[in-house]
Design an enzyme around this catalytic site. Structure first.
Site, PDB file in Angstrom:
ATOM      1  N   ASP A 175      21.729  79.274  28.370  1.00 12.47           N
ATOM      2  CA  ASP A 175      21.267  77.642  28.649  1.00 12.47           C
ATOM      3  C   ASP A 175      21.229  76.828  27.593  1.00 12.47           C
ATOM      4  OD1 ASP A 175      22.708  74.786  28.793  1.00 12.47           O
ATOM      5  OD2 ASP A 175      22.070  75.105  30.515  1.00 12.47           O
ATOM      6  N   SER A 193      35.433  68.753  14.476  1.00 13.07           N
ATOM      7  CA  SER A 193      36.547  68.965  14.495  1.00 13.07           C
ATOM      8  C   SER A 193      37.793  67.506  14.021  1.00 13.07           C
ATOM      9  CB  SER A 193      36.222  68.499  16.410  1.00 13.07           C
ATOM     10  OG  SER A 193      37.574  67.974  16.956  1.00 13.07           O
ATOM     11  N   CYS A 234      39.733  65.859  15.710  1.00 14.13           N
ATOM     12  CA  CYS A 234      39.780  64.906  16.894  1.00 14.13           C
ATOM     13  C   CYS A 234      39.085  63.421  16.329  1.00 14.13           C
ATOM     14  CB  CYS A 234      39.488  65.600  18.207  1.00 14.13           C
ATOM     15  SG  CYS A 234      40.488  66.602  18.803  1.00 14.13           S
ATOM     16  N   TYR A 265      35.874  63.527  23.240  1.00 16.71           N
ATOM     17  CA  TYR A 265      35.713  64.895  22.579  1.00 16.71           C
ATOM     18  C   TYR A 265      35.186  64.486  20.742  1.00 16.71           C
ATOM     19  CZ  TYR A 265      36.406  69.516  20.426  1.00 16.71           C
ATOM     20  OH  TYR A 265      35.947  70.444  19.773  1.00 16.71           O
ATOM     21  N   ASN A 271      42.878  73.173  15.173  1.00 19.15           N
ATOM     22  CA  ASN A 271      43.929  73.491  16.491  1.00 19.15           C
ATOM     23  C   ASN A 271      43.053  75.134  15.138  1.00 19.15           C
ATOM     24  OD1 ASN A 271      44.846  72.640  17.691  1.00 19.15           O
ATOM     25  ND2 ASN A 271      46.095  71.663  16.021  1.00 19.15           N
ATOM     26  N   GLU A 296      43.215  76.094  27.337  1.00 14.60           N
ATOM     27  CA  GLU A 296      43.983  76.749  26.104  1.00 14.60           C
ATOM     28  C   GLU A 296      44.654  75.721  25.985  1.00 14.60           C
ATOM     29  OE1 GLU A 296      47.021  77.085  30.123  1.00 14.60           O
ATOM     30  OE2 GLU A 296      44.666  76.866  29.283  1.00 14.60           O
ATOM     31  N   LYS A 332      53.969  80.684  28.178  1.00 11.27           N
ATOM     32  CA  LYS A 332      54.768  80.633  29.378  1.00 11.27           C
ATOM     33  C   LYS A 332      56.126  81.948  29.006  1.00 11.27           C
ATOM     34  CE  LYS A 332      53.313  75.833  29.760  1.00 11.27           C
ATOM     35  NZ  LYS A 332      53.710  74.193  29.399  1.00 11.27           N
ATOM     36  N   THR A 359      53.282  66.434  16.596  1.00 14.30           N
ATOM     37  CA  THR A 359      53.000  67.359  15.687  1.00 14.30           C
ATOM     38  C   THR A 359      51.621  67.940  15.350  1.00 14.30           C
ATOM     39  OG1 THR A 359      53.486  65.827  14.210  1.00 14.30           O
ATOM     40  CG2 THR A 359      54.885  66.854  14.342  1.00 14.30           C
ATOM     41  N   ARG A 412      49.367  65.579  13.621  1.00 15.86           N
ATOM     42  CA  ARG A 412      47.743  65.792  13.301  1.00 15.86           C
ATOM     43  C   ARG A 412      47.830  66.968  12.042  1.00 15.86           C
ATOM     44  NH1 ARG A 412      43.575  65.968  17.058  1.00 15.86           N
ATOM     45  NH2 ARG A 412      43.295  63.906  17.156  1.00 15.86           N
TER      46      ARG A 412
END
Length: 346
Positions: free
Chosen positions: A55, A127, A129, A158, A187, A200, A209, A228, A293
């Site tokens: 950890d 990221s 993000c 995040y 991504n 996911e 799916k 997008t 993005r």
């Protein structure tokens, strides 16, 4: 051993981490992996030189992993460790405290351990993000060049954690002489990642799916589907990271594709791969993040003379086949257990 390069891969049993481990072994590195969980999709333990379950939120555990083989320090450290997941995990607000607490704690421990041990180079996986949400309100022309992260206003905790951790590593570079490389991933997708555990990302979710549906069935997609994104196949991600680590450029730099598609278009591509053209979409409420993005690759082309060029459809083919196999064999995605490295939602 004297001439063998050494690498420490933190979060090495997760999606991006384990792919990097295998790349480094192919290149002849001595590799230690560290993760809070076992690797699930194969026998990674037999492929590496040292396999550690630990950890990284515990400083003593983290610091002990930085002791290189035979008492030396590591030539390279790769930090993929974080609490992360797809939009449903990161954008709902329900996991914000865990995301920011655990990931910042990991990065504080990693930075402090590196300050003491002085590895050759340290890679941090940031990221897309981090980018300002108000520059990504359009589906056609989002702004994601590296400088546009400031003034800062990410759309998720995040993203704030990743931006804060970038500043943490920059501070340790400035004050303690660390040699750090930072990439902002856009991504990343491919085989052997989360596909059925609520963490996911869009490519894996869409593949699952459609793999589970019969031709003519209806699948649910969050939002209008007009939002997008660009998606980068895992092999190209590894190429970009290795190019960055072999360079004198520190970053941060985008590592992502500039082939932008809507989520509806992503569904159409996967339907074609699956041979299920009559599947239809039901749009439902759900977290979608920013409206647009994609990766701005001007800087990576300028500094490294490189940018990815692998077509999305070519990466989705093996990804869909792998997920279809998991569905057909009824495999449970055990990466739902708490982990220090899962796919990010950017």
């Amino acid at each position: 051993m004297d001439n063998m390069k050494t690498a420490l891969v933190l979060g090495g049993h997760g999606f991006i981490g384990h792919h990097m481990v295998r790349r480094l072994k192919q290149e002849g590195y001595w590799v230690r992996t560290v993760d809070i969980k076992e690797y699930y999709y194969g026998d990674l333990k037999s492929e590496v030189d040292d396999y550690v379950i630990g950890d990284l939120r515990d400083f003593n555990v983290c610091w002990s992993c930085f002791h290189g083989p035979y008492g030396g320090t590591f030539d390279e450290v790769y930090n993929f460790s974080a609490v992360m997941g797809g939009a449903g995990f990161c954008f709902s607000g329900e996991n914000d405290a865990e995301i920011i607490h655990d990931s910042l704690l990991i990065n504080l421990n990693v930075a402090e351990s590196a300050k003491i041990s002085k590895p050759g180079k340290l890679f941090f996986s940031s990221s897309a993000c981090v980018y300002n949400q108000y520059n990504q309100t359009t589906t056609t022309n989002p702004i994601t060049n590296e400088a546009s992260a400031y003034p800062a206003d990410p759309d998720s905790v995040y993203g704030w954690e990743k931006l804060t951790s970038e500043k943490l590593y920059h501070s340790y570079v400035r004050n303690h002489g660390l040699d750090v490389r930072i990439a902002r991933f856009h991504n990343i997708y491919g085989e052997c990642g989360s596909w059925n555990n609520g963490k996911e990302k869009a490519p894996a979710a869409v593949c699952r799916k459609i793999a589970m549906a019969k031709d003519g069935d209806e699948i649910e997609i969050w939002g209008s589907g007009e939002q997008t994104r660009s998606f980068l196949y895992i092999d190209e991600c590894l190429n970009g990271v290795r190019r960055l680590m072999d360079s004198d450029f520190a970053g941060p730099v985008n590592i992502g594709s500039d082939e932008m598609v809507s989520i509806n278009q992503l569904v159409e591509i996967v339907k074609g791969i699956a041979g299920k053209p009559n599947i239809t979409i039901k749009h439902v409420d759900g977290p979608i993040g920013v409206m647009g993005r994609t990766s701005d690759n001007a800087l990576i082309q300028e500094k490294l003379g490189w940018a990815p060029n692998y077509p999305l459809v070519e990466g989705l083919k093996p990804t869909y086949e792998w997920i279809e196999d998991q569905v057909n064999f009824g495999k449970e995605d055990r990466s739902k257990e708490h982990t220090s490295e899962l796919q990010s939602p950017e």
